[in-house]
Design an enzyme around this catalytic site. Sequence first.
Site, PDB file in Angstrom:
ATOM      1  N   GLY A  46       0.845  -1.592  -0.069  1.00 44.70           N
ATOM      2  CA  GLY A  46       0.074   0.412   0.144  1.00 44.70           C
ATOM      3  C   GLY A  46       0.721   1.230  -0.228  1.00 44.70           C
ATOM      4  O   GLY A  46       2.078   1.235  -0.070  1.00 44.70           O
ATOM      5  N   GLN A  51       2.968  10.277   1.096  1.00 49.66           N
ATOM      6  CA  GLN A  51       4.025   9.470   0.447  1.00 49.66           C
ATOM      7  C   GLN A  51       4.787   9.629  -0.466  1.00 49.66           C
ATOM      8  O   GLN A  51       6.003  10.285  -1.414  1.00 49.66           O
ATOM      9  CB  GLN A  51       4.894   7.781   0.634  1.00 49.66           C
ATOM     10  CG  GLN A  51       4.513   7.393   1.356  1.00 49.66           C
ATOM     11  CD  GLN A  51       3.846   5.877   2.382  1.00 49.66           C
ATOM     12  OE1 GLN A  51       2.957   5.136   2.198  1.00 49.66           O
ATOM     13  NE2 GLN A  51       4.826   4.919   2.241  1.00 49.66           N
ATOM     14  N   CYS A  93       8.239  -0.081   5.246  1.00 49.12           N
ATOM     15  CA  CYS A  93       7.636   0.733   4.399  1.00 49.12           C
ATOM     16  C   CYS A  93       8.561   1.909   2.778  1.00 49.12           C
ATOM     17  O   CYS A  93       9.023   1.537   3.054  1.00 49.12           O
ATOM     18  CB  CYS A  93       7.856   2.010   5.473  1.00 49.12           C
ATOM     19  SG  CYS A  93       6.599   4.382   4.985  1.00 49.12           S
ATOM     20  N   LEU A  94       7.427   2.003   2.288  1.00 44.76           N
ATOM     21  CA  LEU A  94       8.072   2.713   0.935  1.00 44.76           C
ATOM     22  C   LEU A  94       8.471   3.725   1.659  1.00 44.76           C
ATOM     23  O   LEU A  94       9.792   4.474   0.499  1.00 44.76           O
ATOM     24  CB  LEU A  94       7.197   2.601   0.096  1.00 44.76           C
ATOM     25  CG  LEU A  94       5.946   1.433  -0.760  1.00 44.76           C
ATOM     26  CD1 LEU A  94       5.597   2.272  -1.482  1.00 44.76           C
ATOM     27  CD2 LEU A  94       7.014   0.050  -1.016  1.00 44.76           C
ATOM     28  N   HIS A 135      -1.379   0.347   8.754  1.00 48.16           N
ATOM     29  CA  HIS A 135      -0.093   1.582   8.440  1.00 48.16           C
ATOM     30  C   HIS A 135      -0.550   2.664   7.797  1.00 48.16           C
ATOM     31  O   HIS A 135       0.220   3.883   7.990  1.00 48.16           O
ATOM     32  CB  HIS A 135       0.350   0.674   7.724  1.00 48.16           C
ATOM     33  CG  HIS A 135       1.953   0.985   7.114  1.00 48.16           C
ATOM     34  ND1 HIS A 135       2.899   0.467   7.918  1.00 48.16           N
ATOM     35  CD2 HIS A 135       2.342   1.564   5.988  1.00 48.16           C
ATOM     36  CE1 HIS A 135       4.423   1.060   6.776  1.00 48.16           C
ATOM     37  NE2 HIS A 135       3.918   2.271   6.066  1.00 48.16           N
ATOM     38  N   GLU A 136      -1.612   2.215   6.497  1.00 44.64           N
ATOM     39  CA  GLU A 136      -2.082   3.716   5.917  1.00 44.64           C
ATOM     40  C   GLU A 136      -2.704   4.054   6.311  1.00 44.64           C
ATOM     41  O   GLU A 136      -2.096   5.697   6.186  1.00 44.64           O
ATOM     42  CB  GLU A 136      -2.963   2.685   4.467  1.00 44.64           C
ATOM     43  CG  GLU A 136      -1.806   1.912   3.260  1.00 44.64           C
ATOM     44  CD  GLU A 136      -0.222   1.837   3.556  1.00 44.64           C
ATOM     45  OE1 GLU A 136       0.294   3.448   3.318  1.00 44.64           O
ATOM     46  OE2 GLU A 136       0.269   1.131   3.049  1.00 44.64           O
ATOM     47  N   HIS A 139      -0.051   6.987   8.446  1.00 46.02           N
ATOM     48  CA  HIS A 139       0.308   7.444   7.014  1.00 46.02           C
ATOM     49  C   HIS A 139      -0.343   8.696   7.391  1.00 46.02           C
ATOM     50  O   HIS A 139       0.171  10.398   7.137  1.00 46.02           O
ATOM     51  CB  HIS A 139       0.636   7.227   5.462  1.00 46.02           C
ATOM     52  CG  HIS A 139       1.690   6.409   5.626  1.00 46.02           C
ATOM     53  ND1 HIS A 139       3.376   7.016   5.909  1.00 46.02           N
ATOM     54  CD2 HIS A 139       1.896   5.240   5.322  1.00 46.02           C
ATOM     55  CE1 HIS A 139       3.915   6.188   5.467  1.00 46.02           C
ATOM     56  NE2 HIS A 139       3.339   5.344   4.937  1.00 46.02           N
TER      57      HIS A 139
END
Length: 168
Positions: A46, A51, A93-94, A135-136, A139
């Site tokens: 995701g 981000q 995480c990206l 997680h998302e 963010h």
Amino acid sequence: MAVRFVITWGDPRLKINSTDVAEWTPELERLVEDLLETGIEAEGVGIAAPQVGVNLNLAVIDPSSGQDPAQKIILINPEIIRSEGSQMGPEGCLSIPGIHEVLERPQKVWVKNRRRDGSWEELVGEDLLARAFCHEIDHLRGKLFVDYFGPVKRQILQRRYNKQRAED
Ligand code: NI
């Protein structure tokens, strides 16, 4: 569709409490397409709008990494309304490439989510999907998964991360 530049750990834009999406627009549709493309390219489960430097309450999740369109989820102004149980598992995480750490998350979560047309739906996620929801949505609140760790562990991770980045 375009792959967008993903900002990384240390960028202040990742620490902002994002604002709600208002009316759905073609620009937002393009942003969703770009997020999906960017997430697939980076082989992530995701990715959230902050981000890519857009501080809106918008994120996409695709557990199949582009293999199965039916698994795509678009989160708009999402809110966790209930959670149950717990799971331990590695998380990454990206925006923090190369760092994967075990983190406790609920095993199951219920999410109140807005659809594009403004109506609301309730999503339920278990295991990996529950982890992705948490997680998302974090963010969107300016929180990274490393923020769950204490200062000592976070500093160790930051040093390891900076070292890896310097070698890249
Ligand atoms: Ni992330």
